[in-house]
Design an enzyme around this catalytic site. Structure first.
Site, PDB file in Angstrom:
ATOM      1  N   GLU A 102       1.301  -1.396  -0.219  1.00 43.64           N
ATOM      2  CA  GLU A 102      -0.184  -0.010   0.053  1.00 43.64           C
ATOM      3  C   GLU A 102       0.313   1.179   0.091  1.00 43.64           C
ATOM      4  O   GLU A 102       1.711   1.445   0.527  1.00 43.64           O
ATOM      5  CB  GLU A 102      -1.164   0.377   1.358  1.00 43.64           C
ATOM      6  CG  GLU A 102      -2.177   1.203   1.471  1.00 43.64           C
ATOM      7  CD  GLU A 102      -2.958   0.996   2.637  1.00 43.64           C
ATOM      8  OE1 GLU A 102      -2.280   1.130   3.521  1.00 43.64           O
ATOM      9  OE2 GLU A 102      -4.255   1.827   2.523  1.00 43.64           O
ATOM     10  N   GLY A 108       3.535   1.918  10.749  1.00 42.12           N
ATOM     11  CA  GLY A 108       3.397   1.529  12.514  1.00 42.12           C
ATOM     12  C   GLY A 108       2.766   0.051  11.953  1.00 42.12           C
ATOM     13  O   GLY A 108       3.195  -1.101  12.536  1.00 42.12           O
ATOM     14  N   MET A 147       0.439  -2.857   8.755  1.00 40.82           N
ATOM     15  CA  MET A 147      -0.579  -2.766   7.496  1.00 40.82           C
ATOM     16  C   MET A 147      -1.410  -3.859   7.361  1.00 40.82           C
ATOM     17  O   MET A 147      -1.042  -4.714   8.134  1.00 40.82           O
ATOM     18  CB  MET A 147       1.366  -3.074   6.470  1.00 40.82           C
ATOM     19  CG  MET A 147       0.454  -2.724   5.473  1.00 40.82           C
ATOM     20  SD  MET A 147      -0.542  -1.562   4.337  1.00 40.82           S
ATOM     21  CE  MET A 147      -1.746  -2.140   3.807  1.00 40.82           C
ATOM     22  N   GLU A 148      -2.309  -3.495   6.897  1.00 45.54           N
ATOM     23  CA  GLU A 148      -3.931  -4.419   6.923  1.00 45.54           C
ATOM     24  C   GLU A 148      -3.961  -5.426   6.048  1.00 45.54           C
ATOM     25  O   GLU A 148      -4.933  -6.072   6.212  1.00 45.54           O
ATOM     26  CB  GLU A 148      -4.318  -3.436   7.359  1.00 45.54           C
ATOM     27  CG  GLU A 148      -5.333  -3.294   5.853  1.00 45.54           C
ATOM     28  CD  GLU A 148      -4.851  -1.776   5.584  1.00 45.54           C
ATOM     29  OE1 GLU A 148      -3.709  -1.296   6.317  1.00 45.54           O
ATOM     30  OE2 GLU A 148      -5.074  -0.949   4.879  1.00 45.54           O
ATOM     31  N   ASN A 149      -2.509  -5.697   5.569  1.00 41.88           N
ATOM     32  CA  ASN A 149      -2.546  -7.166   4.740  1.00 41.88           C
ATOM     33  C   ASN A 149      -3.575  -8.450   4.895  1.00 41.88           C
ATOM     34  O   ASN A 149      -3.421  -8.672   6.156  1.00 41.88           O
ATOM     35  CB  ASN A 149      -1.203  -7.816   4.127  1.00 41.88           C
ATOM     36  CG  ASN A 149      -0.517  -6.633   4.297  1.00 41.88           C
ATOM     37  OD1 ASN A 149      -0.185  -6.087   2.936  1.00 41.88           O
ATOM     38  ND2 ASN A 149       1.285  -6.773   5.153  1.00 41.88           N
ATOM     39  N   HIS A 197      -6.741  -1.271  15.134  1.00 39.44           N
ATOM     40  CA  HIS A 197      -6.524  -0.095  13.553  1.00 39.44           C
ATOM     41  C   HIS A 197      -6.840  -1.612  12.669  1.00 39.44           C
ATOM     42  O   HIS A 197      -7.432  -1.462  11.886  1.00 39.44           O
ATOM     43  CB  HIS A 197      -5.045   0.793  14.486  1.00 39.44           C
ATOM     44  CG  HIS A 197      -6.083   1.954  13.210  1.00 39.44           C
ATOM     45  ND1 HIS A 197      -5.808   2.650  12.694  1.00 39.44           N
ATOM     46  CD2 HIS A 197      -5.423   0.675  11.539  1.00 39.44           C
ATOM     47  CE1 HIS A 197      -5.306   3.394  11.455  1.00 39.44           C
ATOM     48  NE2 HIS A 197      -5.360   2.521  10.554  1.00 39.44           N
ATOM     49  N   GLU A 198      -5.116  -1.785  12.812  1.00 42.95           N
ATOM     50  CA  GLU A 198      -5.706  -2.966  11.979  1.00 42.95           C
ATOM     51  C   GLU A 198      -6.412  -4.186  11.914  1.00 42.95           C
ATOM     52  O   GLU A 198      -7.094  -4.339  10.292  1.00 42.95           O
ATOM     53  CB  GLU A 198      -4.058  -3.608  11.774  1.00 42.95           C
ATOM     54  CG  GLU A 198      -2.969  -2.922  11.833  1.00 42.95           C
ATOM     55  CD  GLU A 198      -2.889  -1.650  10.773  1.00 42.95           C
ATOM     56  OE1 GLU A 198      -3.653  -1.847  10.193  1.00 42.95           O
ATOM     57  OE2 GLU A 198      -2.258  -0.645  11.294  1.00 42.95           O
ATOM     58  N   GLU A 238      -9.132   5.002   6.266  1.00 45.11           N
ATOM     59  CA  GLU A 238      -8.044   4.814   7.740  1.00 45.11           C
ATOM     60  C   GLU A 238      -9.145   5.917   8.939  1.00 45.11           C
ATOM     61  O   GLU A 238      -9.193   5.548   9.505  1.00 45.11           O
ATOM     62  CB  GLU A 238      -7.517   6.377   7.152  1.00 45.11           C
ATOM     63  CG  GLU A 238      -6.327   5.050   6.391  1.00 45.11           C
ATOM     64  CD  GLU A 238      -5.853   3.917   6.901  1.00 45.11           C
ATOM     65  OE1 GLU A 238      -5.461   3.862   8.005  1.00 45.11           O
ATOM     66  OE2 GLU A 238      -4.737   2.948   6.221  1.00 45.11           O
TER      67      GLU A 238
HETATM   68 ZN   LIG Z   1      -4.927   1.829   8.553  1.00 44.82          ZN
END
Ligand SMILES: [Zn+2]
Length: 1033
Positions: A304, A438, A440-442, A473-474, A496
């Site tokens: 991303e 911080g 990454m939501e893969n 968050h993720e 986001e």
């Molecule tokens: Zn995010």
């Protein structure tokens, strides 16, 4: 993605944001610098199918072309390009600034005004001419007026101007966004990384469907050396094809002599090789030194927003969702991970194994694909049918327990909250040793910095708060972003803003002891700081270039996005209504892509009574900034009026902006409980409401859930100050923090004299709650730092004395032992850090003695987590202890502690050490380059460091943007840190000259506008306030 330093730096320490204030209008060249150039001009193309898929922002440009379906025949495009005599690369800037290429290239009109001279020719000719005129008059699109035949209301067909491919042939596409004639259905990606040589080879097979007949397939690839490409139509034979490449847009294309017909299926196969990236995006190599001192390597991905194309050819835009089947070759000593569980493992040679992962059971955007090759160990548990695992490098295995427990809890919470089960069988959370964001939501394979996932047994509550927030968050992204994805990066906030909002919301539910409410409050204040600048942007904003995509990852998308969702939720009649709307939205668009309007429509649909959510919320998403609400009162009548809160402009057109503001208020008869809250929607510039005459004071924006600033006028402020002086507990701590934020903001605007700020602070001298105290400290520290940097030593000393005097007894009351309560830790951390930074003697003595004990015990005596930063910072000011700390830094394996040591090291006032640490951060050997933004930010807080850091970024700019993309959050942080404390004309000139000279290497960044604007504001604030400070007693 979690930006990490955007908020975590503020979690355990005083926020880094510097003062941004003025009451003056902005000077125009601040904006011009950035607007002038556009690296990637958008030249539209002419396929009919593309017209329908234009990004919203540019739809108007192509309107009217729809019926003039232009042939995308190669000959046509080649000949037209020849005719126009232009190559893409040497277009003039005038062309670039023209928003519509169609107008620019309009052919001459075919009709003309009848000449007066025909009047004297014979009648016959006149008749013929008149007849001709009639015919032409009736031609569609041409209307005669006194001025002759004006521009047609229907633009004639125009030829696109195609750029040259690397092989000299014309590239058959001329836009940044891909055509939508082809839909990818599924990818099979097989990669063979060589971690010894840091290279990889790959084969990617893409199955596609033709949505609209076309003679070309255009997709993305970057830095891939494509050695062979084959194409197969339907059940036909695969045959070799030539791949054209246009590097500036990272696009490749295959042209076909015959049209591919709507509904046909086809396959492209690419073989290629590439280097593993040495930056933090794409398929990149990461390394660390293990406990025996050996260098270990691994390869991981960060796609991303625009980097999947660096690992495999693909349709690299969020709306091209497809399935993925990943295979990775590895040596037996390594392991691999990807989004899906492993399906099989096959030996392919003596020392090579191929791991194949299950095909994804969901369609997913390319930016969510991920894979990792390295050495990891894991812990796992099963949470409602999903196998949750946390991976770390082997020696950090014991730091994974908290993450595993928290992730499992959160997964259960979200499954219940969204009423949609997490769709994959497994969820891995991996701590990557060198990682920039911080986290990454893969999908199914979330990657983290070690600091945001790993905790050792001594971790403080504040460190737990960081880890839990990032996981929350993720995990929220697995629904918001992964399941339902924004159509284009202009609506990044849908991902986001939501994930940020859910992160606080979920933790308040499941881990209330982590007290994330205060954190969220301070996040909202910081979002307003940025949004008050003229250089801010609407939450949903046009995005056309890669740099602009990168820049969307900022506090407006994240924090303002989250703030307006909170405001909406707080203003809806029942909390459940918001939840219902979200569930409706997720169900309606599951697996699809959306725009902002889709969210509002879902919320409108479930509202009872029916409310037009879109009408209210679009005033918050489509315009930048936020309102200032002014309250004035006469007897029982209260007048509310709104105007934009803009620090810089008195532009009258700006002032006409209006918001639909869900005002909340409480008064002296009932001010604490939620039930006391009354609501009023302010839609117009000025409206009146009635309150009983007996009401002594009003406090608007209950608990600061609204995104606006309030000015109570002289009488209103005095009434509040008087009430607080008698009893501070008449308002909630959030409301007290809100008043502090508001009065400082108004003082910057010039609405309230600084004396009034001090009156308010003095009325709260008994304050002991963390959020009002930390907000006041932050604001006062910002002013202190500006005065200090401007070498106004007398005034700086006075400000320091004020801070130490005002908070002195609270500072002295802090213990230096273990503290269990999180809110006490927050308070203590803020107070002790400030006292020690300001060199308050008892603080520095305590810190020194604690460090000595720590040192003498061979680092076995524990320093409480929330005090470590202050202790390391004080220690780093002594020559010997700085060396000790550096040794400790290299030996420590616990990342959260390491970062505090690093911040200590970077806070040194010794110029040679500052120069050394900046360089070390850039080189990446002793200190990982992921930490460079933190080092620069910390160094800039000190008097010696901020000038060094400014020199450093000028000298090393090209290396910096090699590591961190132009516009990225890391670069935003670096620009802001190094410039936000300047307040003189000389510095303003320097900063302006430097960034202008960068041209396409960064001059057009929004953060540059922000930097210049901030310096001007600082300068003017100084000019107008220095004399007042001089009189300050
Ligand atoms: Zn995010």
């Amino acid at each position: 993605m979690d930006l990490f330093d955007s908020n975590t730096a503020e979690r355990t320490n005083l926020p880094r944001n510097m003062i941004e204030n003025s009451m003056f209008e902005e000077e125009p060249d601040v904006v011009d610098l950035a607007k002038d150039s556009n690296t990637f001009p958008a030249f539209s193309t002419l396929d009919p199918d593309e017209v329908a898929y234009e990004p919203r922002s540019s739809r108007l440009l192509v309107r009217g072309l729809g019926e003039n379906d232009m042939d995308d025949d190669e000959e046509d495009c080649e000949s037209s390009a020849r005719l126009l005599g232009m190559s893409f690369m040497n277009r003039s800037s005038a062309h670039r600034s023209n928003s519509s290429p169609y107008i620019r290239q309009s052919p001459p009109r075919t009709c003309s005004r009848p000449s007066a001279c025909t009047m004297v020719v014979c009648v016959l000719v006149l008749v013929i001419v008149a007849s001709l005129v009639m015919v032409m008059y009736l031609l569609p699109g041409c209307t005669f007026t006194r001025a002759g035949c004006p521009k047609s209301n229907k633009t004639a067909p125009l030829e696109p101007v195609y750029p040259n491919s690397t092989n000299g042939e014309l590239f058959p596409w001329a836009e940044l966004r891909l055509p939508h004639s082809i839909q990818p259905l599924g990818y099979e990606v097989t990669l063979a990384p060589d971690l010894d040589n840091m290279t990889f080879t790959g084969r990617t097979v893409i199955k596609m469907s033709v949505l609209h007949s076309t003679k070309r397939i255009v997709l993305h690839a970057a830095n891939l050396n494509i050695t062979k490409a084959m194409f197969k139509l339907g059940d036909g034979q695969a045959h070799d094809v030539t791949v054209l490449e246009y590097k500036p847009r990272q696009q490749i294309a295959v042209k076909f002599p015959e049209e591919l017909k709507t509904g046909q299926q086809c396959v492209l196969i690419f073989d290629y090789s590439a280097n593993l990236s040495h930056t933090y995006d794409g398929f990149y190599n990461s390394s660390y030194t293990d406990k025996d001192g050996n260098k270990r390597v691994l390869a991981a991905t960060q796609f991303e927003p625009l980097s999947a194309r660096k690992a495999f050819p693909c349709f690299d835009e969020p709306s091209f969702k497809a399935t993925f089947l990943i295979r990775i070759n590895r040596k037996p000593s390594y392991m691999t991970l990807s989004n899906m569980p492993q399906a099989k493992t096959t030996p392919i040679s003596n020392d090579l194994i191929q791991d194949e992962f299950e095909k994804t059971n969901v369609n997913m955007s390319t930016y969510l694909v991920a894979f990792i090759v390295g050495n990891f160990t894991s812990v796992s548990s099963n949470a409602t049918g999903t196998n949750v695992s946390v991976y770390s490098i082997p020696e950090k295995k014991e730091q994974t327990d908290f993450a595993l427990a928290t992730a499992s809890k959160l997964l259960q919470f979200y499954n219940g909250f969204f009423e949609i089960e997490y769709p994959l069988k497994k969820l891995d959370l991996v701590a990557i040793p060198d990682f920039l964001a911080g986290a990454m939501e893969n999908w199914g394979l979330i990657t983290f910095r070690e600091t945001t996932l790993l905790l050792d047994s001594n971790s403080s509550h504040l460190e737990k708060q960081v880890v839990a927030s990032v996981i929350a968050h993720e995990l929220a992204h697995q629904w918001f972003g992964n399941l339902v994805t924004m159509s284009w990066w202009n609506d990044l906030w849908l991902n986001e803003g939501f994930a940020t909002y859910m992160e606080y919301m979920s933790l308040q539910e499941i881990l209330p002891n982590l007290d994330t409410g205060n954190l969220f409050l301070s996040v909202r204040f910081r979002a307003m700081d940025k949004d008050a600048l003229n250089s801010s942007h609407p939450v949903s904003t046009e995005v056309n270039t890669p740099e602009q995509v990168e820049e969307m990852f900022d506090s407006v998308s994240y924090e303002k996005g989250a703030s307006i969702l909170l405001m909406l939720n707080a203003s809806l009649p029942k909390e459940q209504q918001f939840k219902k709307g979200i569930i409706q939205y997720l169900n309606t668009y599951s697996g699809l892509n959306t725009e902002t309007e889709d969210l509002w429509n879902s919320l409108t649909l479930v509202s009872t009574p029916r409310q037009n959510i879109s009408e209210m919320m679009s005033s918050w998403t489509s315009q930048k900034g936020f309102p200032l609400v002014t309250v004035s009162r006469k007897g029982d009548q209260v007048t509310l009026s709104q105007e934009p809160f803009l620090l810089t402009s008195d532009n009258t057109t700006q002032k006409s902006r209006l918001w639909n503001i869900p005002i909340t208020y409480v008064n002296d008869s009932c001010s604490l409980a939620l039930e006391c809250r009354q609501m009023y929607t302010l839609k117009n510039k000025t409206e009146n409401l009635k309150v009983p005459e007996s009401v002594k004071w009003l406090k608007l924006n209950y608990k600061n859930t609204g995104f606006y600033v309030v000015d109570y006028g002289n009488d209103g402020w005095n009434a509040l100050i008087e009430a607080l002086s008698k009893n501070i507990s008449v308002l909630t701590p959030e409301d007290r923090a809100s008043l502090i934020y508001n009065i400082f903001a108004l003082s910057r605007l010039g609405r309230v004299p600084f004396q009034q700020v001090l009156h308010l602070l003095n009325s709260m001298s008994g304050e002991t709650e963390p959020s009002p105290v930390t907000e006041a400290l932050l604001q006062l520290n910002s002013i202190y730092r500006l005065l200090d940097k401007r070498q106004e030593s007398g005034l700086a000393a006075r400000m320091k004395a004020y801070i130490l005097n005002h908070f002195g007894s609270l500072m002295k009351n802090q213990s230096w032992g273990e503290e269990q309560s999180l809110s006490k830790q927050e308070l203590r951390s803020a107070l002790v850090s400030t006292a020690c930074i300001l060199n308050e003697e008892s603080c520095t003595d305590q810190a020194k003695s604690l460090f000595k004990k720590y040192h003498d015990s061979n680092f076995t005596v524990k320093i409480p987590g929330d005090l470590q930063q202050a202790v390391f910072t004080v220690a780093a000011q002594s020559e010997d202890d700085w060396e000790t700390l550096l040794k400790l830094y290299t030996a420590t394996t616990y990342d959260a502690e390491k970062r505090k040591m690093l911040k200590g090291l970077a806070s040194t006032q010794d110029p040679r050490r500052i120069a050394w640490i900046l360089k070390a951060g850039l080189n990446g050997d002793i200190i990982q380059t992921q930490e460079l933004p933190l080092i620069i930010n910390t160094a800039c807080n000190g008097f010696a460091g901020y000038l060094f850091a400014w020199d450093f970024i000028q000298v090393n700019w090209d290396r910096l943007i090699e590591k961190f993309p132009v516009g990225s959050f890391a670069i935003q942080t670096i620009v802001k840190s190094t410039t936000s404390q300047f307040s003189t004309q000389a510095h303003l000139d320097q900063v302006q000259a430097f960034f202008s000279s960068l041209k396409q290497r960064g001059s057009q960044m929004r953060s540059v506008q922000e930097a210049l604007e901030t310096i001007r504001l600082n300068k003017r604030w100084m000019e107008s306030n220095l004399k007042n400070f001089g009189k300050w007693h």
